[in-house]
Design an enzyme around this catalytic site. Structure first.
Site, PDB file in Angstrom:
ATOM      1  N   SER A 151      -8.543  -0.103  -0.174  1.00  0.00           N
ATOM      2  CA  SER A 151      -9.405  -0.452   0.952  1.00  0.00           C
ATOM      3  C   SER A 151     -10.093   0.797   1.507  1.00  0.00           C
ATOM      4  O   SER A 151     -10.776   1.493   0.766  1.00  0.00           O
ATOM      5  CB  SER A 151      -8.600  -1.191   2.022  1.00  0.00           C
ATOM      6  OG  SER A 151      -9.444  -1.719   3.015  1.00  0.00           O
ATOM      7  N   HIS A 152      -9.876   1.109   2.795  1.00  0.00           N
ATOM      8  CA  HIS A 152     -10.543   2.261   3.410  1.00  0.00           C
ATOM      9  C   HIS A 152      -9.604   3.456   3.569  1.00  0.00           C
ATOM     10  O   HIS A 152      -9.911   4.396   4.299  1.00  0.00           O
ATOM     11  CB  HIS A 152     -11.113   1.864   4.777  1.00  0.00           C
ATOM     12  CG  HIS A 152     -10.065   1.374   5.726  1.00  0.00           C
ATOM     13  ND1 HIS A 152      -9.605   0.078   5.697  1.00  0.00           N
ATOM     14  CD2 HIS A 152      -9.363   2.004   6.699  1.00  0.00           C
ATOM     15  CE1 HIS A 152      -8.674  -0.068   6.625  1.00  0.00           C
ATOM     16  NE2 HIS A 152      -8.505   1.088   7.249  1.00  0.00           N
ATOM     17  N   ASP A 185     -15.012  -5.590   1.888  1.00  0.00           N
ATOM     18  CA  ASP A 185     -14.746  -6.787   2.701  1.00  0.00           C
ATOM     19  C   ASP A 185     -15.107  -6.610   4.169  1.00  0.00           C
ATOM     20  O   ASP A 185     -14.867  -7.490   4.985  1.00  0.00           O
ATOM     21  CB  ASP A 185     -13.292  -7.263   2.550  1.00  0.00           C
ATOM     22  CG  ASP A 185     -12.249  -6.209   2.895  1.00  0.00           C
ATOM     23  OD1 ASP A 185     -12.634  -5.150   3.453  1.00  0.00           O
ATOM     24  OD2 ASP A 185     -11.056  -6.435   2.612  1.00  0.00           O
ATOM     25  N   ARG A 186     -15.717  -5.436   4.535  1.00  0.00           N
ATOM     26  CA  ARG A 186     -16.117  -5.223   5.928  1.00  0.00           C
ATOM     27  C   ARG A 186     -17.541  -4.690   5.991  1.00  0.00           C
ATOM     28  O   ARG A 186     -18.013  -4.020   5.078  1.00  0.00           O
ATOM     29  CB  ARG A 186     -15.167  -4.239   6.618  1.00  0.00           C
ATOM     30  CG  ARG A 186     -13.746  -4.772   6.689  1.00  0.00           C
ATOM     31  CD  ARG A 186     -12.863  -3.904   7.549  1.00  0.00           C
ATOM     32  NE  ARG A 186     -12.687  -2.581   6.994  1.00  0.00           N
ATOM     33  CZ  ARG A 186     -12.650  -1.468   7.719  1.00  0.00           C
ATOM     34  NH1 ARG A 186     -12.794  -1.507   9.029  1.00  0.00           N
ATOM     35  NH2 ARG A 186     -12.469  -0.298   7.141  1.00  0.00           N
ATOM     36  N   ASP A 230     -13.735  -1.283  -0.317  1.00  0.00           N
ATOM     37  CA  ASP A 230     -13.574  -2.418  -1.239  1.00  0.00           C
ATOM     38  C   ASP A 230     -14.489  -3.596  -0.900  1.00  0.00           C
ATOM     39  O   ASP A 230     -14.414  -4.648  -1.538  1.00  0.00           O
ATOM     40  CB  ASP A 230     -12.118  -2.869  -1.305  1.00  0.00           C
ATOM     41  CG  ASP A 230     -11.606  -3.504  -0.024  1.00  0.00           C
ATOM     42  OD1 ASP A 230     -12.104  -3.154   1.059  1.00  0.00           O
ATOM     43  OD2 ASP A 230     -10.684  -4.346  -0.095  1.00  0.00           O
ATOM     44  N   ARG A 256       0.834  -1.192   0.000  1.00  0.00           N
ATOM     45  CA  ARG A 256       0.000   0.000   0.000  1.00  0.00           C
ATOM     46  C   ARG A 256       0.869   1.242   0.000  1.00  0.00           C
ATOM     47  O   ARG A 256       1.880   1.292   0.700  1.00  0.00           O
ATOM     48  CB  ARG A 256      -0.899  -0.021   1.235  1.00  0.00           C
ATOM     49  CG  ARG A 256      -1.929   1.053   1.314  1.00  0.00           C
ATOM     50  CD  ARG A 256      -2.896   0.816   2.487  1.00  0.00           C
ATOM     51  NE  ARG A 256      -2.543  -0.248   3.387  1.00  0.00           N
ATOM     52  CZ  ARG A 256      -1.981  -0.067   4.572  1.00  0.00           C
ATOM     53  NH1 ARG A 256      -1.671   1.125   4.984  1.00  0.00           N
ATOM     54  NH2 ARG A 256      -1.723  -1.102   5.348  1.00  0.00           N
ATOM     55  N   ASP A 293     -17.295  -0.967   3.522  1.00  0.00           N
ATOM     56  CA  ASP A 293     -16.098  -0.158   3.340  1.00  0.00           C
ATOM     57  C   ASP A 293     -15.758  -0.050   1.850  1.00  0.00           C
ATOM     58  O   ASP A 293     -16.472  -0.579   0.995  1.00  0.00           O
ATOM     59  CB  ASP A 293     -14.935  -0.703   4.175  1.00  0.00           C
ATOM     60  CG  ASP A 293     -14.326  -1.972   3.623  1.00  0.00           C
ATOM     61  OD1 ASP A 293     -15.033  -2.719   2.916  1.00  0.00           O
ATOM     62  OD2 ASP A 293     -13.139  -2.237   3.895  1.00  0.00           O
ATOM     63  N   HIS A 329     -14.017  -7.480   9.515  1.00  0.00           N
ATOM     64  CA  HIS A 329     -13.805  -8.614   8.616  1.00  0.00           C
ATOM     65  C   HIS A 329     -14.519  -9.836   9.215  1.00  0.00           C
ATOM     66  O   HIS A 329     -14.266 -10.203  10.360  1.00  0.00           O
ATOM     67  CB  HIS A 329     -12.310  -8.920   8.472  1.00  0.00           C
ATOM     68  CG  HIS A 329     -11.550  -7.871   7.729  1.00  0.00           C
ATOM     69  ND1 HIS A 329     -11.470  -7.849   6.359  1.00  0.00           N
ATOM     70  CD2 HIS A 329     -10.826  -6.809   8.162  1.00  0.00           C
ATOM     71  CE1 HIS A 329     -10.728  -6.808   5.980  1.00  0.00           C
ATOM     72  NE2 HIS A 329     -10.339  -6.160   7.057  1.00  0.00           N
ATOM     73  N   THR A 343      -4.824 -10.105  15.873  1.00  0.00           N
ATOM     74  CA  THR A 343      -5.542  -9.198  14.986  1.00  0.00           C
ATOM     75  C   THR A 343      -4.885  -9.162  13.606  1.00  0.00           C
ATOM     76  O   THR A 343      -3.667  -9.238  13.499  1.00  0.00           O
ATOM     77  CB  THR A 343      -5.574  -7.783  15.599  1.00  0.00           C
ATOM     78  OG1 THR A 343      -6.433  -7.803  16.728  1.00  0.00           O
ATOM     79  CG2 THR A 343      -6.059  -6.745  14.615  1.00  0.00           C
ATOM     80  N   GLU A 381     -13.389 -10.413  13.236  1.00  0.00           N
ATOM     81  CA  GLU A 381     -12.525  -9.521  14.009  1.00  0.00           C
ATOM     82  C   GLU A 381     -13.166  -8.156  14.155  1.00  0.00           C
ATOM     83  O   GLU A 381     -14.051  -7.772  13.396  1.00  0.00           O
ATOM     84  CB  GLU A 381     -11.113  -9.441  13.420  1.00  0.00           C
ATOM     85  CG  GLU A 381     -11.005  -8.898  12.040  1.00  0.00           C
ATOM     86  CD  GLU A 381      -9.547  -8.673  11.641  1.00  0.00           C
ATOM     87  OE1 GLU A 381      -8.659  -8.680  12.510  1.00  0.00           O
ATOM     88  OE2 GLU A 381      -9.305  -8.461  10.442  1.00  0.00           O
ATOM     89  N   MET A 382     -12.691  -7.426  15.134  1.00  0.00           N
ATOM     90  CA  MET A 382     -13.313  -6.177  15.545  1.00  0.00           C
ATOM     91  C   MET A 382     -13.360  -5.141  14.428  1.00  0.00           C
ATOM     92  O   MET A 382     -14.234  -4.285  14.399  1.00  0.00           O
ATOM     93  CB  MET A 382     -12.542  -5.626  16.758  1.00  0.00           C
ATOM     94  CG  MET A 382     -13.234  -4.500  17.475  1.00  0.00           C
ATOM     95  SD  MET A 382     -14.787  -5.022  18.221  1.00  0.00           S
ATOM     96  CE  MET A 382     -15.591  -3.447  18.420  1.00  0.00           C
ATOM     97  N   SER A 383     -12.441  -5.229  13.484  1.00  0.00           N
ATOM     98  CA  SER A 383     -12.399  -4.252  12.391  1.00  0.00           C
ATOM     99  C   SER A 383     -13.566  -4.415  11.420  1.00  0.00           C
ATOM    100  O   SER A 383     -13.832  -3.531  10.616  1.00  0.00           O
ATOM    101  CB  SER A 383     -11.087  -4.395  11.622  1.00  0.00           C
ATOM    102  OG  SER A 383     -11.030  -5.673  11.007  1.00  0.00           O
ATOM    103  N   LYS A 415      -3.983  -6.517  -2.393  1.00  0.00           N
ATOM    104  CA  LYS A 415      -4.236  -7.639  -1.487  1.00  0.00           C
ATOM    105  C   LYS A 415      -4.062  -8.907  -2.314  1.00  0.00           C
ATOM    106  O   LYS A 415      -4.627  -9.014  -3.404  1.00  0.00           O
ATOM    107  CB  LYS A 415      -5.648  -7.563  -0.899  1.00  0.00           C
ATOM    108  CG  LYS A 415      -5.849  -6.380   0.044  1.00  0.00           C
ATOM    109  CD  LYS A 415      -7.264  -6.343   0.608  1.00  0.00           C
ATOM    110  CE  LYS A 415      -7.445  -5.159   1.560  1.00  0.00           C
ATOM    111  NZ  LYS A 415      -8.830  -5.076   2.066  1.00  0.00           N
TER     112      LYS A 415
END
Length: 459
Positions: A102-103, A241-242, A239, A14, A237, A324, A301, A320-322, A112
């Site tokens: 992504s974000h 994935d969340r 892209d 990135r 988000d 995903h 994480t 996970e908390m993000s 990715k």
């Protein structure tokens, strides 16, 4: 070729387009991925891109690099990252690259990567940098690029499997990310009445940043859900994935509580199975998973690390908390997909007349958002290692050190871990009550200050 080493991150590649991430660098990375594909006996890589303005030129450079090495490309065009993951299963290659920022802010883009059914992360990403530094010799026979449609089979797969018990009214906020058109089509076909927000793809992100983990980015969605006749709100988000979720009263249902809903549903069909969650999640998950017949399994994480744990344990679900969320049951092949998670949550909630009541009844606690202590590059890792060695908590019920230090008490927890993406120490604290949280803040803060009195605590 010399490439800015800062673009090779823990979970992805990135950088800022035309500064650290150039067209030339992207082509060289494509060549390194082509060479890696050869080593893994992979002859074809799937390539897709998100809606960023730099996507066309960077994805073309990437594909040129891959084909330089004699490897073929199946180009799936502008699609959410999960559709790229789906393409790797659909084509049987198990290998592909999503060109996505992504974000991150509009000036960023990145990659990715999956190779031979494994996500590239950590040392695997650094090995690409090493390979480029050594130089790569192009193949005498160039690979071919074939454009394929993956969106149609992707939508068909979800809509043939996910069935809503009734029509449901939902607001959908895509934040001008790449998910807009496909989200509209998917949820319409599932039987939703949709109130769309920012569903036009626009790489400038003119309305708000496409990151549903930040409450400020959900302000319009919250207002829409509260003031219209929709039953709940979903946000994706940049892209795709969340997933973010908002109830009728405007409450944000954070991903660790979403995990509860999904775990209860999945464990009905997979009794005794492990359910994976990362170290930032609420401690309320442990008794919930046990009560529903599962084995709570904590993990480091990072979506790449969660995927590796998923493969190791063959768990039917991880989150996970993000945001995903990984479905690895008989219905879906184990990758993180915000759109699919949105479909599955509506499937569960369509069985009730009051989805918001179901969501708001999930166990909760009083917790801080993710807090950061900013440090110099590399200093955050050293500081967390020092905390692991020096901190002692005789009053704790457990101390978990798989990823930083997470201290558990009877009525809450405190976490300090080193970010793998930015030079910060990440903190998260939780208590069963406000009083418990305040006590834990003081206890944990005093312990950190004892190790380094100069640290400025963000709480």
């Amino acid at each position: 070729m010399q490439i800015d080493s800062s673009i090779f991150k823990a979970y992805d590649i990135r950088g800022v387009v035309d500064k650290t991430l150039t067209v030339e660098a992207t082509r060289a990375i494509g060549q390194a991925l082509g060479a890696l594909a050869k080593q893994n006996n992979v002859d074809t890589l799937c390539v897709g891109r998100d809606g960023r303005l730099s996507g066309p030129k960077l994805s073309q450079a990437l594909m040129d690099g891959i084909t330089d090495m004699g490897i073929n490309v199946k180009s799936i065009g502008m699609t959410p990252t999960p559709v790229l993951y789906f393409a790797t299963f659909l084509t049987g290659t198990g290998s592909g690259i999503a060109v996505t920022g992504s974000h991150n802010p509009p000036e960023y883009n990145g990659l990715k990567m999956m190779m031979a059914k494994d996500t590239l992360y950590g040392e695997g990403i650094q090995a690409l940098r090493t390979q480029i530094g050594k130089g790569l010799e192009a193949s005498p026979v160039k690979g071919k690029i074939e454009e394929i449609d993956v969106i149609t089979p992707y939508l068909d797969k979800i809509t043939s499997d996910v069935k809503l018990a009734r029509r449901i009214k939902v607001a959908i906020d895509c934040g001008n990310g790449v998910t807009g058109p496909i989200a509209m089509e998917l949820f319409k076909r599932l039987g939703c009445d949709i109130t769309p927000l920012f569903t036009e793809i626009d790489g400038h992100f003119p309305n708000h940043h496409p990151d549903p983990s930040k409450p400020a980015n959900l302000a319009t969605l919250i207002e829409t859900v509260k003031s219209t006749d929709v039953e709940l709100g979903l946000a994706f988000d940049g892209d795709g994935d969340r997933l973010g979720v908002v109830t009728k009263s405007g409450q944000i249902i954070y991903p660790d509580r979403q995990i509860m809903l999904f775990a209860a549903d999945i464990l009905q069909h997979n009794p005794g199975a492990p359910i994976i969650y990362d170290v930032k999640c609420t401690r309320r998950l442990v008794p919930w998973i046990k009560e529903h017949g599962g084995v709570p399994t904590i993990c480091r994480t990072g979506h790449s690390l969660v995927k590796a744990k998923l493969k190791e344990t063959q768990a039917p679900f991880a989150g996970e908390m993000s945001g995903h969320l990984f479905f690895n049951d008989q219905r879906w092949p184990g990758f993180d997909d915000g759109l699919y998670a949105g479909a599955r949550i509506l499937e569960i909630l369509s069985r009730t007349d009051n989805p918001s009541a179901v969501l708001e009844a999930l166990p909760t606690a009083v917790n801080t958002p993710e807090l950061h202590i900013e440090m110099a590059e590399g200093e955050n890792k050293r500081f967390v290692e020092k905390l692991q060695k020096e901190l002692r908590f005789d009053d704790a019920t457990d101390v978990i050190t798989i990823d930083g230090i997470r201290v558990e008490w009877e009525d809450g927890f405190a976490l300090a871990r080193s970010s793998n993406t930015t030079p910060v120490v990440v903190l998260r604290l939780e208590g069963d009550t406000e009083e418990a949280l305040e006590r834990i803040k003081k206890r944990f803060g005093d312990a950190i200050k004892a190790v380094d009195p100069s640290v400025v605590l963000p709480f």
